[in-house]
Design a protein around this motif. Structure first.
Motif, PDB file in Angstrom:
ATOM      1  N   ASP A 106      67.137 -27.339   3.040  1.00  0.00           N
ATOM      2  CA  ASP A 106      65.656 -27.617   2.496  1.00  0.00           C
ATOM      3  C   ASP A 106      65.710 -27.725   0.615  1.00  0.00           C
ATOM      4  N   LEU A 107      66.434 -28.294  -0.014  1.00  0.00           N
ATOM      5  CA  LEU A 107      66.645 -28.382  -1.089  1.00  0.00           C
ATOM      6  C   LEU A 107      66.272 -29.844  -1.495  1.00  0.00           C
ATOM      7  N   PRO A 108      65.035 -30.062  -2.243  1.00  0.00           N
ATOM      8  CA  PRO A 108      65.517 -31.658  -2.791  1.00  0.00           C
ATOM      9  C   PRO A 108      66.574 -32.240  -2.677  1.00  0.00           C
TER      10      PRO A 108
ATOM     11  N   ARG B 201      62.411 -21.272  -4.933  1.00  0.00           N
ATOM     12  CA  ARG B 201      64.086 -22.146  -5.205  1.00  0.00           C
ATOM     13  C   ARG B 201      65.013 -21.422  -4.721  1.00  0.00           C
ATOM     14  N   ALA B 202      65.289 -20.522  -5.401  1.00  0.00           N
ATOM     15  CA  ALA B 202      66.136 -19.122  -5.919  1.00  0.00           C
ATOM     16  C   ALA B 202      66.709 -18.322  -4.912  1.00  0.00           C
TER      17      ALA B 202
ATOM     18  N   SER C 146      74.842 -16.906   0.288  1.00  0.00           N
ATOM     19  CA  SER C 146      75.317 -16.275   1.650  1.00  0.00           C
ATOM     20  C   SER C 146      76.620 -16.648   2.476  1.00  0.00           C
ATOM     21  N   LEU C 147      75.938 -17.388   3.045  1.00  0.00           N
ATOM     22  CA  LEU C 147      76.760 -18.695   4.647  1.00  0.00           C
ATOM     23  C   LEU C 147      77.770 -19.814   3.918  1.00  0.00           C
ATOM     24  N   GLN C 148      77.756 -19.412   2.902  1.00  0.00           N
ATOM     25  CA  GLN C 148      79.108 -20.178   2.794  1.00  0.00           C
ATOM     26  C   GLN C 148      79.255 -21.920   2.911  1.00  0.00           C
ATOM     27  N   THR C 149      77.140 -22.214   2.159  1.00  0.00           N
ATOM     28  CA  THR C 149      76.787 -23.533   2.560  1.00  0.00           C
ATOM     29  C   THR C 149      77.680 -24.438   1.567  1.00  0.00           C
ATOM     30  N   PRO C 150      78.198 -25.845   1.585  1.00  0.00           N
ATOM     31  CA  PRO C 150      77.857 -26.413   0.485  1.00  0.00           C
ATOM     32  C   PRO C 150      76.973 -26.888  -0.038  1.00  0.00           C
ATOM     33  N   ILE C 151      76.769 -27.198  -1.992  1.00  0.00           N
ATOM     34  CA  ILE C 151      75.512 -27.391  -1.731  1.00  0.00           C
ATOM     35  C   ILE C 151      75.405 -29.078  -1.024  1.00  0.00           C
TER      36      ILE C 151
ATOM     37  N   LEU D 127      70.435 -18.596  -2.836  1.00  0.00           N
ATOM     38  CA  LEU D 127      71.187 -17.675  -2.540  1.00  0.00           C
ATOM     39  C   LEU D 127      71.093 -17.115  -1.379  1.00  0.00           C
ATOM     40  N   ARG D 128      70.222 -17.598  -0.285  1.00  0.00           N
ATOM     41  CA  ARG D 128      70.293 -17.486   1.272  1.00  0.00           C
ATOM     42  C   ARG D 128      72.094 -18.536   1.631  1.00  0.00           C
TER      43      ARG D 128
END
Length: 270
Positions: A52-54, A33-34, A42-47, A38-39
């Motif tokens: 692809d995270l639960p 998941r790390a 790097s793309l400045q994606t909001p949490i 991190l990817r």
């Protein structure tokens, strides 16, 4: 190390890859998941959009961290470079510069708000030093420049080279500067090539010796700006503290550590 400039939750950008892995282990999450997080960072994606995270993991990230991303206007273009002003969350601001064409550019990064060295040719020094940037605020410039460049050009936006030559003296913010480098070159994260990174110094002799002992293949640039100690003293007050003779001796020791010779700069930098 997690750093803060306020009492808010720490920024994701201020977590090293190892700290993120430890946090995930504490949450009983799988180690892979790390790399996913991190990817996204790097793309400045909001949490909330890290798809692809639960959902449960995203909620815990939102509860415990801020994103810490930087934003800027379109920038001011001139003389083959584009300057971007990034506003920090405490109201301070720093400048980053994109040098060259979007497909093959160098990103010039700041490490401090202002600078305490007061070199005569440097605009930052005229305002003095305010504070050091955190690891996350340094990294935030890289990721923001990537996003801005990608949006403008349609390319992936990553720089060809990174130079720590913007506002501030990088070696006066040694820990955060080196932490940001290690984050960028981590093979499990961004995996940016170490030899494509250069750190510039006005000549902090103890830190040059310290840097020589680091296990990093990162370049070093040294701002001389004058061929003699007398002339250099008139341009750079640091000459009074670390004269040219001591500086060159430190550089020789650096080379003897099987390091690539420093890039000596004799013209005023950006």
């Amino acid at each position: 190390m997690i750093s803060r400039v306020s009492a808010e939750h720490p920024s994701l950008l201020d977590l090293s890859p190892r700290e993120l892995e430890r946090w995930l282990a504490e949450q009983s999450e799988d180690p892979y998941r790390a790399s996913q997080i991190l990817r996204w960072i790097s793309l400045q994606t909001p949490i909330a959009a890290m798809s692809d995270l639960p959902q449960g993991l995203r909620s815990r990230l939102q509860d415990q961290f801020t994103e810490g991303y930087l934003a800027s206007d379109q920038g001011i273009e001139g003389e083959g470079a584009v300057r971007f002003l990034f506003r920090l969350k405490d109201g301070e601001a720093v400048e980053s510069v994109r040098i060259g064409e979007p497909a093959d550019y160098t990103a010039c990064l700041s490490t401090q708000v202002g600078c305490g060295l007061r070199c005569s040719f440097c605009a930052s020094g005229k305002f003095g030093w305010t504070r050091n940037l955190t690891q996350g605020e340094i990294l935030g410039q890289v990721f923001a420049l990537r996003a801005l460049t990608a949006a403008q050009s349609g390319l992936d936006g990553w720089p060809r080279h990174l130079v720590y030559m913007g506002m501030g003296e990088p070696f006066h913010n040694y820990s955060a500067t080196l932490e940001s480098v290690r984050y960028l070159i981590d093979p499990n994260g961004i995996n940016f090539g170490a030899r494509r990174i250069t750190i510039s110094t006005a000549g902090l002799v103890p830190e040059i010796y310290r840097f020589a002992e680091e296990d990093l293949q990162v370049g070093l640039a040294v701002s001389l700006h004058a061929p003699s100690s007398e002339l250099r003293r008139s341009l750079m007050p640091i000459e009074e503290v670390y004269p040219l003779s001591r500086l060159l001796k430190a550089c020789q020791t650096y080379i003897e550590k099987d390091r690539t010779p420093p890039d000596f700069r004799v013209c005023p930098s950006l």
